[in-house]
Motif scaffolding. Structure first.
Motif, PDB file in Angstrom:
ATOM      1  N   GLY A   1       2.435  28.915  49.443  1.00 13.68           N
ATOM      2  CA  GLY A   1       3.326  28.638  50.564  1.00 13.68           C
ATOM      3  C   GLY A   1       4.062  27.326  50.430  1.00 13.68           C
ATOM      4  O   GLY A   1       5.293  27.263  50.523  1.00 13.68           O
ATOM      5  N   ILE A   2       3.317  26.254  50.176  1.00 13.78           N
ATOM      6  CA  ILE A   2       3.917  24.916  50.167  1.00 13.78           C
ATOM      7  C   ILE A   2       4.951  24.775  49.061  1.00 13.78           C
ATOM      8  O   ILE A   2       6.096  24.367  49.295  1.00 13.78           O
ATOM      9  CB  ILE A   2       2.826  23.844  50.005  1.00 13.78           C
ATOM     10  N   VAL A   3       4.576  25.098  47.838  1.00  9.94           N
ATOM     11  CA  VAL A   3       5.472  24.858  46.707  1.00  9.94           C
ATOM     12  C   VAL A   3       6.674  25.789  46.737  1.00  9.94           C
ATOM     13  O   VAL A   3       7.774  25.412  46.320  1.00  9.94           O
ATOM     14  CB  VAL A   3       4.701  24.965  45.373  1.00  9.94           C
TER      15      VAL A   3
ATOM     16  N   ALA B   1      -5.392  16.975  54.053  1.00 10.10           N
ATOM     17  CA  ALA B   1      -5.044  15.970  53.045  1.00 10.10           C
ATOM     18  C   ALA B   1      -4.628  16.639  51.740  1.00 10.10           C
ATOM     19  O   ALA B   1      -3.704  16.182  51.059  1.00 10.10           O
ATOM     20  CB  ALA B   1      -6.227  15.028  52.804  1.00 10.10           C
ATOM     21  N   TRP B   2      -5.305  17.729  51.402  1.00 12.40           N
ATOM     22  CA  TRP B   2      -4.949  18.460  50.179  1.00 12.40           C
ATOM     23  C   TRP B   2      -3.539  19.044  50.286  1.00 12.40           C
ATOM     24  O   TRP B   2      -2.753  18.967  49.337  1.00 12.40           O
ATOM     25  CB  TRP B   2      -5.968  19.561  49.914  1.00 12.40           C
ATOM     26  N   ALA B   3      -3.210  19.609  51.433  1.00 11.58           N
ATOM     27  CA  ALA B   3      -1.877  20.179  51.611  1.00 11.58           C
ATOM     28  C   ALA B   3      -0.800  19.105  51.482  1.00 11.58           C
ATOM     29  O   ALA B   3       0.256  19.332  50.854  1.00 11.58           O
ATOM     30  CB  ALA B   3      -1.785  20.864  52.972  1.00 11.58           C
ATOM     31  N   LEU B   4      -1.044  17.936  52.041  1.00  4.66           N
ATOM     32  CA  LEU B   4      -0.070  16.854  51.922  1.00  4.66           C
ATOM     33  C   LEU B   4      -0.006  16.338  50.486  1.00  4.66           C
ATOM     34  O   LEU B   4       1.080  16.009  49.983  1.00  4.66           O
ATOM     35  CB  LEU B   4      -0.428  15.725  52.879  1.00  4.66           C
ATOM     36  N   PHE B   5      -1.147  16.292  49.814  1.00  6.46           N
ATOM     37  CA  PHE B   5      -1.152  15.862  48.422  1.00  6.46           C
ATOM     38  C   PHE B   5      -0.310  16.798  47.566  1.00  6.46           C
ATOM     39  O   PHE B   5       0.476  16.348  46.714  1.00  6.46           O
ATOM     40  CB  PHE B   5      -2.586  15.808  47.879  1.00  6.46           C
ATOM     41  N   ILE B   6      -0.454  18.109  47.753  1.00 13.32           N
ATOM     42  CA  ILE B   6       0.366  19.067  47.007  1.00 13.32           C
ATOM     43  C   ILE B   6       1.843  18.790  47.222  1.00 13.32           C
ATOM     44  O   ILE B   6       2.649  18.783  46.281  1.00 13.32           O
ATOM     45  CB  ILE B   6       0.039  20.515  47.436  1.00 13.32           C
ATOM     46  N   THR B   7       2.215  18.552  48.465  1.00 13.29           N
ATOM     47  CA  THR B   7       3.630  18.304  48.789  1.00 13.29           C
ATOM     48  C   THR B   7       4.164  17.083  48.041  1.00 13.29           C
ATOM     49  O   THR B   7       5.232  17.131  47.416  1.00 13.29           O
ATOM     50  CB  THR B   7       3.782  18.092  50.303  1.00 13.29           C
ATOM     51  N   LEU B   8       3.423  15.986  48.092  1.00 18.50           N
ATOM     52  CA  LEU B   8       3.860  14.754  47.436  1.00 18.50           C
ATOM     53  C   LEU B   8       3.801  14.880  45.923  1.00 18.50           C
ATOM     54  O   LEU B   8       4.711  14.431  45.210  1.00 18.50           O
ATOM     55  CB  LEU B   8       2.987  13.590  47.916  1.00 18.50           C
TER      56      LEU B   8
END
Length: 483
Positions: free
Chosen positions: A62-64, A140-147
């Protein structure tokens, strides 16, 4: 120019329905690899962390995907800026691309190339998650993936594959992602591990895989999807290069699996299913950068070397004290480095390019280029990933509380459990304290083997320490079923 003499320009490429269909199938195969990775990782953790491990991979889809459409494709494959990043306004939001507009120099639409590369972008951060099992907040993992995708993966993809990228222009060979995917993810995993620290009980408590069948299912699906990952990276099927890559993918994977199992038998006295699955993945990783430049015999050599090196490397975490939960560093970083450097030895000069390795008369030139690519991506990803993790840890905190980690991250982070035992009869306690003796059906290996394995891995205990990847880190005489 003499009167009456003219030159004819090469005909412009035309859209190929065959290549377009082939690449769409390959894109779907690569997409399948992310759920396959979730199964592979999910089976290697304890029951109480299964859903979290599945979700850490799955959420990347989803994120990427959204990031890629908004700006990721533009950064990775837009017009070059300083050989470091790309940028093209028509790629932002994928809004300025014609329906049948072709990717430059190829017979497939830009949309097809974009979606194929999207699947690579999706799986790369998901690979990192295996190193962080049991202990990271999902938010935190979801935000890490984004950054991480924004400041690490997208620029590195441009370095390696983008027109004008500095490693691309240097002539570094990376057919399908040894540097951009595997070294990138493995180095990032190591950087984050240094920041967040070890799991509670690392190298002391048994942390066995809860479902080896799930691991084997994931490995099999990864192997299947990897044919799209590798063969599709030639972006067509007209000249046989993709076919060579397909063959080399199979050959290297099989030889790496056999090499890992042989190492296990010699070193630890047993052939494990976890070793077979991990050896196969090590071969897939190593052939990814090299398979388009070597012969099938070279692929066998690359697979054997990678299988042995990765099997040896997974025990280093105990020696050096870093908690790489599911051996992302040992398999993806080491396998990616091995495969990328071995291009400089085994490149024949007769497949994807005329670049030759040392064993085919090319000297050390290509090996030197490969080394620059390997260590530049490794250093960049390691440092930036550690800094990103440090910022997140100091602001929102990356780790769950210790009591959450001990009791199980699934219930707290996802309000669910992987398996519902309520209808099986008996209380929960009866399923979390079942006595077992060495060699019983509840144990993987006899106590004799486990002690030797634990000593070889440097843990200094005889209870096993980790889910590992087939090097004897499964407890053979655990006194309770992990919950």
């Amino acid at each position: 120019m003499l009167p009456g003499i003219s030159t004819l320009a090469a005909p412009a490429p035309e859209l190929s329905a065959a290549n377009t269909g082939f690449m769409l199938i390959c894109s779907a195969l690569v997409m399948l690899m992310t759920p396959a990775l979730a199964f592979f990782y999910g089976g290697m953790v304890r029951v109480k962390s299964t859903l979290n491990m599945l979700m850490m991979s799955f959420v990347s889809l989803g994120i990427v995907t959204v990031l890629w459409v908004l700006y990721g494709f533009s950064i990775a494959f837009g017009s070059d800026i300083g050989s470091v990043i790309g940028w093209s306004g028509e790629y932002v939001g994928l809004s300025g691309i014609g329906l049948t507009e072709l990717w430059d120099g190829y017979t497939i639409p830009v949309y097809v190339f974009a979606v194929f590369q999207l699947m690579f972008a999706v799986i790369t951060p998901a690979l990192i998650s295996g190193a962080l099992a049991d202990r990271v907040k999902f938010s935190a993992w979801a935000l890490f993936i984004t950054l991480w995708a924004t400041v690490v993966y997208f620029p590195v993809a441009h370095w390696v594959w983008g027109e004008g990228g500095w490693l691309f222009e240097m002539g570094v060979i990376d057919f399908a992602g040894g540097t951009a995917v595997h070294i990138n993810a493995g180095a990032a995993a190591l950087g984050v591990i240094w920041v967040i620290g070890k799991r509670v009980g690392f190298a002391k408590d048994p942390m066995r895989p809860h479902s080896l069948p799930l691991v084997m299912l994931g490995a099999g699906l990864l192997w299947f999807g990897w044919f799209g990952f590798n063969a599709g990276s030639w972006l067509g099927n007209d000249d046989g290069v993709g076919a060579v890559m397909f063959v080399n993918t199979q050959v290297a994977t099989g030889s790496a699996m056999l090499a890992w199992l042989a190492y296990e038998k010699i070193r630890h006295g047993a052939f494990t299913t976890l070793g077979a699955a991990s050896g196969a993945v090590a071969g897939l990783v190593a052939i990814t950068p090299a398979g388009g430049s070597c012969s099938p015999l070279g692929a066998i050599a690359i697979g054997v070397i990678a299988g042995v090196l990765c099997a040896m490397a997974v025990g280093l975490k105990f020696r050096f004290g870093y908690d790489d939960s599911l051996d992302v560093v040992g398999v993806h970083l080491v396998g990616g480095v091995a495969g990328s450097l071995l291009v400089g030895l085994f490149a024949t000069g007769g497949v994807q390019s005329d670049a030759k390795g040392l064993f085919y008369g090319g000297g050390f030139e290509q090996l030197g280029k490969q080394a620059i690519g390997v260590f530049s991506v490794l250093a960049y990803s390691l440092v930036v990933s550690a800094l990103l993790a440090l910022v997140l840890d100091r602001t929102m905190g990356m780790r769950v509380d210790e009591d959450v980690e001990v009791s199980g991250i699934d219930q707290v982070e996802h309000a669910e459990t992987a398996y519902d035992f309520s209808g099986a009869g008996g209380g929960a306690g009866s399923r979390t304290a079942v006595p077992a003796t060495a060699g019983s059906p509840l144990t993987r290996t006899p106590a004799r083997v486990t002690r030797a394995q634990a000593e070889a891995d440097g843990t200094g205990t005889d209870t096993g320490t980790d889910s590992g990847t087939g090097t004897g880190t499964e407890a053979g005489q655990n006194t309770k079923v992990d919950a």
